[in-house]
Design a protein around this motif. Structure first.
Motif, PDB file in Angstrom:
ATOM      1  N   UNK A   1     -24.511  52.468 -15.349  1.00  0.00           N
ATOM      2  CA  UNK A   1     -23.209  51.674 -14.865  1.00  0.00           C
ATOM      3  C   UNK A   1     -23.048  51.767 -13.276  1.00  0.00           C
ATOM      4  N   UNK A   2     -23.537  52.871 -12.793  1.00  0.00           N
ATOM      5  CA  UNK A   2     -23.369  53.074 -11.254  1.00  0.00           C
ATOM      6  C   UNK A   2     -23.873  52.142 -10.546  1.00  0.00           C
TER       7      UNK A   2
ATOM      8  N   UNK B   1     -24.632  48.720 -11.544  1.00  0.00           N
ATOM      9  CA  UNK B   1     -24.065  47.126 -11.660  1.00  0.00           C
ATOM     10  C   UNK B   1     -23.231  47.015 -10.406  1.00  0.00           C
ATOM     11  N   UNK B   2     -23.494  45.662  -9.739  1.00  0.00           N
ATOM     12  CA  UNK B   2     -22.644  45.552  -8.457  1.00  0.00           C
ATOM     13  C   UNK B   2     -21.386  45.207  -8.805  1.00  0.00           C
ATOM     14  N   UNK B   3     -20.214  45.480  -8.002  1.00  0.00           N
ATOM     15  CA  UNK B   3     -18.854  45.410  -8.457  1.00  0.00           C
ATOM     16  C   UNK B   3     -18.546  43.764  -8.364  1.00  0.00           C
ATOM     17  N   UNK B   4     -19.247  42.969  -7.960  1.00  0.00           N
ATOM     18  CA  UNK B   4     -19.209  41.545  -8.015  1.00  0.00           C
ATOM     19  C   UNK B   4     -19.390  41.134  -9.176  1.00  0.00           C
TER      20      UNK B   4
ATOM     21  N   UNK C   1     -19.166  43.000 -12.053  1.00  0.00           N
ATOM     22  CA  UNK C   1     -17.913  43.399 -12.930  1.00  0.00           C
ATOM     23  C   UNK C   1     -16.570  42.700 -12.778  1.00  0.00           C
ATOM     24  N   UNK C   2     -16.544  42.252 -11.629  1.00  0.00           N
ATOM     25  CA  UNK C   2     -15.373  41.183 -11.187  1.00  0.00           C
ATOM     26  C   UNK C   2     -15.326  39.810 -12.169  1.00  0.00           C
TER      27      UNK C   2
ATOM     28  N   UNK D   1     -14.098  39.988 -16.717  1.00  0.00           N
ATOM     29  CA  UNK D   1     -13.003  39.701 -17.192  1.00  0.00           C
ATOM     30  C   UNK D   1     -12.676  38.095 -17.253  1.00  0.00           C
ATOM     31  N   UNK D   2     -13.429  37.269 -16.416  1.00  0.00           N
ATOM     32  CA  UNK D   2     -13.228  35.775 -16.417  1.00  0.00           C
ATOM     33  C   UNK D   2     -14.001  35.349 -17.591  1.00  0.00           C
TER      34      UNK D   2
ATOM     35  N   UNK E   1     -14.715  36.977 -20.357  1.00  0.00           N
ATOM     36  CA  UNK E   1     -13.901  37.565 -21.651  1.00  0.00           C
ATOM     37  C   UNK E   1     -12.592  36.614 -21.821  1.00  0.00           C
TER      38      UNK E   1
ATOM     39  N   UNK F   1     -26.254  44.187 -19.225  1.00  0.00           N
ATOM     40  CA  UNK F   1     -25.939  45.278 -20.025  1.00  0.00           C
ATOM     41  C   UNK F   1     -26.551  45.232 -21.214  1.00  0.00           C
TER      42      UNK F   1
ATOM     43  N   UNK G   1     -17.617  47.445 -22.399  1.00  0.00           N
ATOM     44  CA  UNK G   1     -18.059  47.677 -21.207  1.00  0.00           C
ATOM     45  C   UNK G   1     -16.995  47.761 -20.243  1.00  0.00           C
ATOM     46  N   UNK G   2     -15.863  46.879 -20.212  1.00  0.00           N
ATOM     47  CA  UNK G   2     -14.779  46.965 -19.347  1.00  0.00           C
ATOM     48  C   UNK G   2     -13.905  47.984 -19.613  1.00  0.00           C
TER      49      UNK G   2
END
Lengths: 205, 205
Positions: free
Chosen positions: B3-4, B6-9, B11-12, B15-16, B18, B55, B77-78
């Motif tokens: 998990x560490x 995965x780039x934050x971009x 992750x961002x 939600x879109x 989803x 993932x 995941x989220x």
């Protein structure tokens, strides 16, 4: 400098720099460094220098940036060295909060018209503005030449209202409805959805 | 999968994806492709495939993605396969709009406490919640174990309130005050400032 070649991600950081510089100016500061500005915005000094240098040589080696000068330059680049008229669509809770928000005028924007399709709301006043019938939205926006809209309507009607806004000549839409809007090339949309922001952070909890 | 890493971009963007998948599911759709999902979110099919493949193998060559399956995976995941308690700080116009917003519960969040430092507001109710005195904020948040806060206070006090929230154990802050908040490592902040979004679009006008 060719404006078309500046990546959108850089354009997106300029308002963040500007906001921090304006807060520094309010505190009476006259100059800053990319390091200091970086501490205020959470972006590296190297990135800031690189971003700003896209538009010219605005800093001096050793003395850094003049805050008023850099504010003026950023406002000119972002075209907010003027006040833009904005139409607000939707007079629900979010629309009310936006209509009453005091932070637009000194940062380049003023709401000039508010529309809603609820006939119980039409004719009501928010912050001095009379809520108008959205049936007249396209005609009113087009004749006033308004190019920017804030969309605070339910998701179920947001795309339909967007299509109308585009027919009215709107080129920039700030969308509060929780869905992605489809727009033609040349129209820009920014999305504000608190839940997507919250969901992005729970990943790390 | 680590998990560490995965780039934050990425992750961002989840939600879109989803949000779009949930809208598809509401319309009764069962499967989708990266191409179709891409059309709904304005992101390329290749990017979507690459993001999701970080993932695991969630799609099938030729048949695409099962929408309910992918929704479940993204929610897991989220970490929004549960309901998170949220503290709301500030009961002004934005705070009121957030307190009355109906879109949190089915997307993983519920406001459980509201604070304000204005003694004229303390004791008032919004949407069934009694506004509490912010003098008791740290104690209340800590004892309830709330990890997420929405900050709708004036910019002048936002950093001070943030420091208190961190002392109370908050790890995720959704900030509506128009300034960058400084937080220690391990605390995440997302900023919502309509003006920076508007300024980003005027560049193209």
């Amino acid at each position: 400098m060719n404006a078309d070649k500046i990546p959108d991600i850089i354009i997106g950081r300029l308002p963040i720099y500007l906001r921090a510089l304006q807060r520094m100016a309010e505190k009476g500061m006259k100059t800053t460094s990319s390091q200091e500005l970086g501490d205020h915005v959470g972006i590296s000094a190297a990135q800031i220098r690189k971003d700003i240098s896209q538009f010219g040589e605005f800093g001096k080696q050793g003395t850094g940036y003049s805050i008023p000068f850099l504010i003026d330059k950023l406002r000119a680049i972002l075209k907010i060295d003027r006040i833009w008229d904005v139409a607000l669509i939707g007079a629900g809770d979010v629309g009310h909060a936006l209509a009453r928000y005091q932070g637009f005028a000194d940062r380049g924007f003023q709401i000039v018209m508010i529309f809603d399709n609820d006939h119980n709301k039409v004719g009501e006043k928010i912050n001095g503005f009379v809520i108008e019938d959205s049936a007249r939205m396209v005609e009113k926006i087009r004749s006033a030449g308004v190019k920017i809209a804030m969309l605070a309507v339910p998701a179920s009607v947001a795309q339909d209202v967007t299509d109308q806004l585009i027919r009215a000549g709107v080129k920039s839409i700030l969308n509060y409805a929780p869905l992605h809007l489809v727009v033609p090339e040349g129209v820009h949309v920014q999305h504000i959805d608190p839940v997507t922001h919250l969901q992005r952070m729970t990943y790390y909890l």
